[in-house]
Design an enzyme around this catalytic site. Structure first.
Site, PDB file in Angstrom:
ATOM      1  N   LYS A  22      35.548  43.325  41.297  1.00  9.39           N
ATOM      2  CA  LYS A  22      36.659  44.292  41.319  1.00  9.39           C
ATOM      3  C   LYS A  22      37.701  43.966  40.246  1.00  9.39           C
ATOM      4  CE  LYS A  22      40.096  43.496  44.344  1.00  9.39           C
ATOM      5  NZ  LYS A  22      41.492  43.425  43.891  1.00  9.39           N
ATOM      6  N   ASN A  23      38.076  42.681  40.171  1.00  7.34           N
ATOM      7  CA  ASN A  23      39.182  42.321  39.283  1.00  7.34           C
ATOM      8  C   ASN A  23      38.782  42.283  37.807  1.00  7.34           C
ATOM      9  OD1 ASN A  23      40.817  42.257  41.459  1.00  7.34           O
ATOM     10  ND2 ASN A  23      40.914  40.028  41.635  1.00  7.34           N
ATOM     11  N   CYS A 115      54.570  42.447  46.748  1.00  4.60           N
ATOM     12  CA  CYS A 115      53.603  42.751  47.790  1.00  4.60           C
ATOM     13  C   CYS A 115      53.596  41.617  48.782  1.00  4.60           C
ATOM     14  CB  CYS A 115      52.230  43.039  47.209  1.00  4.60           C
ATOM     15  SG  CYS A 115      51.366  41.585  46.704  1.00  4.60           S
ATOM     16  N   ARG A 120      55.467  38.881  42.759  1.00  4.00           N
ATOM     17  CA  ARG A 120      54.613  39.440  41.715  1.00  4.00           C
ATOM     18  C   ARG A 120      55.391  40.150  40.592  1.00  4.00           C
ATOM     19  NH1 ARG A 120      48.967  41.298  44.135  1.00  4.00           N
ATOM     20  NH2 ARG A 120      48.334  40.443  42.146  1.00  4.00           N
ATOM     21  N   ASP A 306      42.304  33.393  45.574  1.00  2.00           N
ATOM     22  CA  ASP A 306      41.636  34.469  46.326  1.00  2.00           C
ATOM     23  C   ASP A 306      40.603  33.942  47.326  1.00  2.00           C
ATOM     24  OD1 ASP A 306      43.147  36.287  44.940  1.00  2.00           O
ATOM     25  OD2 ASP A 306      41.586  36.834  43.508  1.00  2.00           O
ATOM     26  N   ARG A 398      39.316  47.772  50.127  1.00  3.08           N
ATOM     27  CA  ARG A 398      39.822  47.728  48.747  1.00  3.08           C
ATOM     28  C   ARG A 398      38.993  46.767  47.900  1.00  3.08           C
ATOM     29  NH1 ARG A 398      44.951  45.188  48.583  1.00  3.08           N
ATOM     30  NH2 ARG A 398      44.280  45.165  46.430  1.00  3.08           N
TER      31      ARG A 398
HETATM   32  N1  EPU Z   1      53.602  35.917  37.243  1.00  2.00           N
HETATM   33  C1  EPU Z   1      54.851  35.858  36.672  1.00  2.00           C
HETATM   34  N2  EPU Z   1      55.187  36.823  35.771  1.00  2.00           N
HETATM   35  C2  EPU Z   1      54.334  37.816  35.401  1.00  2.00           C
HETATM   36  C3  EPU Z   1      53.047  37.859  35.989  1.00  2.00           C
HETATM   37  C4  EPU Z   1      52.707  36.892  36.913  1.00  2.00           C
HETATM   38  O1  EPU Z   1      55.646  34.990  36.984  1.00  2.00           O
HETATM   39  O2  EPU Z   1      54.710  38.658  34.559  1.00  2.00           O
HETATM   40  C5  EPU Z   1      53.204  34.902  38.226  1.00  2.00           C
HETATM   41  C6  EPU Z   1      52.818  35.476  39.579  1.00  2.00           C
HETATM   42  O3  EPU Z   1      53.951  35.731  40.375  1.00  2.00           O
HETATM   43  C7  EPU Z   1      51.915  34.418  40.129  1.00  2.00           C
HETATM   44  C8  EPU Z   1      51.200  33.914  38.890  1.00  2.00           C
HETATM   45  O4  EPU Z   1      52.025  34.289  37.777  1.00  2.00           O
HETATM   46  O5  EPU Z   1      52.676  33.385  40.659  1.00  2.00           O
HETATM   47  C9  EPU Z   1      49.806  34.437  38.686  1.00  2.00           C
HETATM   48  O6  EPU Z   1      49.794  35.853  38.811  1.00  2.00           O
HETATM   49  P1  EPU Z   1      48.822  36.742  37.939  1.00  2.00           P
HETATM   50  O7  EPU Z   1      49.640  37.594  37.027  1.00  2.00           O
HETATM   51  O8  EPU Z   1      47.760  35.910  37.335  1.00  2.00           O
HETATM   52  O9  EPU Z   1      48.187  37.699  39.063  1.00  2.00           O
HETATM   53  P2  EPU Z   1      47.686  39.162  38.791  1.00  2.00           P
HETATM   54  O10 EPU Z   1      47.126  39.241  37.440  1.00  2.00           O
HETATM   55  O11 EPU Z   1      48.730  40.136  39.184  1.00  2.00           O
HETATM   56  C10 EPU Z   1      45.189  38.889  39.521  1.00  2.00           C
HETATM   57  C11 EPU Z   1      44.295  39.411  40.608  1.00  2.00           C
HETATM   58  C12 EPU Z   1      44.659  38.773  41.928  1.00  2.00           C
HETATM   59  C13 EPU Z   1      44.516  37.253  41.789  1.00  2.00           C
HETATM   60  C14 EPU Z   1      45.402  36.754  40.641  1.00  2.00           C
HETATM   61  C15 EPU Z   1      45.280  35.274  40.380  1.00  2.00           C
HETATM   62  C16 EPU Z   1      43.737  41.666  39.907  1.00  2.00           C
HETATM   63  C17 EPU Z   1      43.846  43.127  40.158  1.00  2.00           C
HETATM   64  N3  EPU Z   1      44.448  40.865  40.705  1.00  2.00           N
HETATM   65  O12 EPU Z   1      46.511  39.268  39.874  1.00  2.00           O
HETATM   66  O13 EPU Z   1      43.709  39.242  42.885  1.00  2.00           O
HETATM   67  O14 EPU Z   1      44.899  36.630  42.994  1.00  2.00           O
HETATM   68  O15 EPU Z   1      45.053  37.458  39.430  1.00  2.00           O
HETATM   69  O16 EPU Z   1      43.965  34.936  40.110  1.00  2.00           O
HETATM   70  O17 EPU Z   1      43.032  41.245  39.018  1.00  2.00           O
HETATM   71  C18 EPU Z   1      42.897  39.854  44.997  1.00  2.00           C
HETATM   72  O18 EPU Z   1      41.870  40.258  44.438  1.00  2.00           O
HETATM   73  O19 EPU Z   1      42.996  39.757  46.248  1.00  2.00           O
HETATM   74  C19 EPU Z   1      44.056  39.497  44.180  1.00  2.00           C
HETATM   75  C20 EPU Z   1      45.283  39.397  44.678  1.00  2.00           C
END
Ligand code: EPU
Length: 420
Positions: A22-23, A115, A120, A306, A398
């Site tokens: 998915k991701n 969320c 996030r 995850d 989802r």
């Molecule tokens: N963060 C920041 N600033 C930003 C972006 C992120 O401080 O601008 C922080 C976040 O708050 C967190 C960390 O960086 O503490 C990592 O977040 P990341 O941005 O990597 O998460 P994401 O890209 O929003 C994706 C997956 C998540 C998965 C995370 C970590 C998707 C759609 N989502 O989220 O998947 O947990 O990477 O591997 O790709 C799930 O599938 O259940 C899920 C939540």
């Protein structure tokens, strides 16, 4: 809202095939906006998040066709303003920002809120796009970004909790059509991000350092259509592996990529679970008593956040004390209270959960809060005595394709009860 009714106590036995990640599929679908030519994407999982992303692409003007696990997208003409309510509902939709900005030089995307698993923020996404010359502001609940031309630059994307997966995706997708060279330092190395980079390369993007924390992107004038197959879902694979171990059964997981799961396989082995790799198959069984292990979530190649909730279920079944520390998302412990309803003994101490394992679980009604917490509750229901009702399983739909049917084929007693 649908629920699952699970009658626990049966070991899972047999074979299960995992779907596409998915991701990886979500940012790849967003990346199709970078070209006016058709992109054919295979092994796309049949999930509500994917259908949602398809609706977002259509709302921007793209044509989207589904044919089983293959999706064809043609974004011949596009508008840069996404439907506020549609985008707001799914956090992953933020990754349309980079492609829209690169292709149209303007984008207006609703701000994804916090969320249940944490605040996030998207500051790193915006920092990266600004470094490429975009002016970005947040106004009326929207992120508005514009530029006359994106220009390559050096961007550091490491945050408080390490690199950002979707932030790296956004900056990468913007940089592929920027003028000149972009270097992303502290880029995410998650296999899903690497898959996106390979997809972009198949469209004609020039990216080196794929899979490493330093990505070098030489911008090109335009990208072309492509055909591509998404990687297997490592989190779905890990979930079935832990389910096999938790129920004391033996499951062969097919269509997986064990190379993406070193940290999980290593922890399972440390916990006394037998894991055998054979090509794209993984056989998991638990002939001996479990051993408690400590787990700390980390960016890839560390233990994935995850899979934290699912691993916690395994540790509630294991005599001894296990400390599970969450280093990526500050509030990702919503499953703890629900597992307690089933009889688990878990105390929260800051970013750590202290699990006093070895208690027997007994079924109860529980509430799914987020995707992976829901998976953990299903796993707990499979081992708990009596009946467990997992409510609000739309979270599971989802991210897990036909989880009830896949588990039934492995011998689980699990039924979907349609909601009113
Ligand atoms: N963060 C920041 N600033 C930003 C972006 C992120 O401080 O601008 C922080 C976040 O708050 C967190 C960390 O960086 O503490 C990592 O977040 P990341 O941005 O990597 O998460 P994401 O890209 O929003 C994706 C997956 C998540 C998965 C995370 C970590 C998707 C759609 N989502 O989220 O998947 O947990 O990477 O591997 O790709 C799930 O599938 O259940 C899920 C939540």
């Amino acid at each position: 809202m649908d629920s699952f009714i699970i009658t626990g106590g049966r070991p899972l036995e047999g074979e299960v095939t995992v779907g596409g990640a998915k991701n990886a599929a979500l940012p790849i679908l967003a990346a199709t906006l970078l070209t006016s030519e058709p992109c054919v994407i295979r092994r796309v999982p049949n999930l509500s998040d994917i259908k949602f992303m398809a609706m977002i692409l259509e709302s921007l003007g793209a044509e989207v066709q589904f044919d089983g696990a293959t999706i064809t997208v043609r974004a011949k003409t596009l508008r840069g303003v996404g439907d506020y309510d549609l985008i707001r509902k799914m956090r992953g939709s933020i990754c349309i920002l980079g492609p829209l900005l690169a292709r149209l030089h303007e984008a207006c995307v609703s701000m994804p809120g916090g969320c249940i698993i944490g605040a996030r923020p998207i500051d790193l996404h915006l920092k990266g796009l600004r470094a490429l010359g975009a002016s970005v502001m947040i106004e009326g609940g929207y992120v508005r970004a514009e530029c006359s031309q994106l220009v390559g630059s050096e961007v550091f994307l490491g945050g408080r909790c390490g690199p950002t997966v979707l932030g790296t995706a956004n900056v990468l997708m913007a940089a592929v059509l920027a003028d000149g060279i972009t270097i992303i330092e502290s880029a995410a190395c998650e296999p899903e991000l690497t898959d996106l980079a390979h997809f972009l390369s198949s469209m004609g993007a020039k990216i080196s350092g794929i899979g490493s924390p330093t990505l070098t992107i030489t911008g090109v004038r335009e990208l072309h259509g492509t055909e591509y197959e998404v990687i297997p879902d490592r989190i779905e694979t890990a979930t079935y592996a832990i389910a096999a171990a938790a129920t004391g059964g033996e499951v062969t997981i097919r269509g997986a990529n064990p190379n993406h799961l070193h940290a999980v396989i290593d922890k399972l082995k440390e916990a006394n679970v037998r894991v055998e790799r054979r090509g794209v198959a993984l056989t998991v069984r638990r002939p001996d008593p479990l051993r408690s292990v400590d787990v700390t979530t980390q960016p890839y190649a560390g233990f994935p956040t995850d899979v934290q909730a699912q691993m916690m279920v395994l540790m509630t079944l294991t005599p001894g004390i296990s400390i599970i520390t969450e280093r990526i998302f500050e509030s990702r412990f919503m499953h703890v209270g629900e597992l307690a309803r089933l009889g688990a003994d878990i105390a929260l101490e800051g970013p750590s959960a202290i699990v006093k394992g070895g208690k027997s679980l007994s079924g109860a009604p529980v509430m799914a809060s987020d995707l992976r917490a829901s998976a953990a509750l299903v796993l707990a229901g499979l081992v708990a005595g009596g009946q467990t009702q997992v409510n609000r399983i739309y979270h599971l739909d989802r991210g897990y394709e036909s989880m009830d049917l896949k588990l039934q084929r492995l011998g689980a007693r699990i039924e979907r009860v349609p909601g009113t």
